[in-house]
Motif scaffolding. Structure first.
Motif, PDB file in Angstrom:
ATOM      1  N   GLN A  18       0.825  -1.211   0.000  1.00 37.81           N
ATOM      2  CA  GLN A  18       0.000   0.000   0.000  1.00 37.81           C
ATOM      3  C   GLN A  18       0.859   1.261   0.000  1.00 37.81           C
ATOM      4  O   GLN A  18       0.526   2.242  -0.671  1.00 37.81           O
ATOM      5  N   CYS A  19       1.969   1.246   0.722  1.00 32.25           N
ATOM      6  CA  CYS A  19       2.883   2.394   0.716  1.00 32.25           C
ATOM      7  C   CYS A  19       3.455   2.620  -0.675  1.00 32.25           C
ATOM      8  O   CYS A  19       3.537   3.760  -1.142  1.00 32.25           O
ATOM      9  N   LEU A  21       2.119   1.710  -3.543  1.00 26.95           N
ATOM     10  CA  LEU A  21       1.065   2.179  -4.437  1.00 26.95           C
ATOM     11  C   LEU A  21       0.683   3.625  -4.161  1.00 26.95           C
ATOM     12  O   LEU A  21       0.165   4.307  -5.040  1.00 26.95           O
ATOM     13  N   HIS A  22       0.960   4.097  -2.968  1.00 25.27           N
ATOM     14  CA  HIS A  22       0.751   5.512  -2.657  1.00 25.27           C
ATOM     15  C   HIS A  22       1.721   6.375  -3.470  1.00 25.27           C
ATOM     16  O   HIS A  22       1.354   7.428  -3.973  1.00 25.27           O
ATOM     17  N   VAL A  23       2.956   5.898  -3.619  1.00 23.14           N
ATOM     18  CA  VAL A  23       3.982   6.640  -4.347  1.00 23.14           C
ATOM     19  C   VAL A  23       3.924   6.349  -5.845  1.00 23.14           C
ATOM     20  O   VAL A  23       4.099   7.238  -6.668  1.00 23.14           O
ATOM     21  N   PRO A  25       1.214   4.842  -8.055  1.00 18.33           N
ATOM     22  CA  PRO A  25      -0.124   4.278  -8.255  1.00 18.33           C
ATOM     23  C   PRO A  25      -0.380   3.743  -9.663  1.00 18.33           C
ATOM     24  O   PRO A  25      -1.398   3.098  -9.899  1.00 18.33           O
TER      25      PRO A  25
END
Length: 147
Positions: A18-19, A21-23, A25
């Motif tokens: 998730q981290c 994909l935050h950076v 996406p």
């Protein structure tokens, strides 16, 4: 493009994904995660890992595990045995971000980048600016520094 599979104790693998994909996406399919649940037999975890690996749709991947010698790493070792993939243990977020950034490079180069990203991402940070730090008697370097 190399696939990236994170295998770690729950919920670390999913949290790291998730981290990332935050950076980054734009490409969620290239990064997969498998959270190893407590009290799950290693054989079941390996079966799940093989399913996740197959769903990635790549013939080779960089597999990142959390702790050497623990169940996630042991499962990952069996997963990469006999396939064109590499395993690195000690995954951290700087390593993962570097890996995603360079996932288009050959697998051997990606391994080197991942290890460098992981080690370079670990450092002590001074609380005050280097120029405001008091000199210590045992400092051999008389120049201001933060390392």
């Amino acid at each position: 493009m190399n696939g990236i599979l994170i295998i770690a104790h729950a919920p670390l693998a999913s949290a790291l994904r998730q981290c990332v994909l935050h950076v980054f996406p734009d490409n969620p399919a290239s990064v997969a995660a498998l959270d190893v649940q407590p009290n799950m037999p290693p054989e079941e975890t390996l079966a799940q890992a093989r399913i996740v690996f197959a769903q990635m749709g790549t013939s080779h991947a960089l597999v990142l595990a959390d702790v050497f010698g623990a169940t996630p790493c042991n499962v990952a070792q069996k997963l990469v045995d006999g396939v064109h993939s590499k395993l690195i243990t000690g995954v951290n977020l700087p390593m993962l971000l570097r890996t995603v950034s360079y996932r288009h490079e050959p697998l051997e180069a990606l391994v080197a980048r991942a290890v460098m990203g992981g080690t370079q991402g670990v450092m002590q940070v001074a609380i005050t600016a280097p120029q405001n730090q008091a000199k210590r008697k045992h400092d051999q370097d008389q120049h201001d520094h933060q390392q």
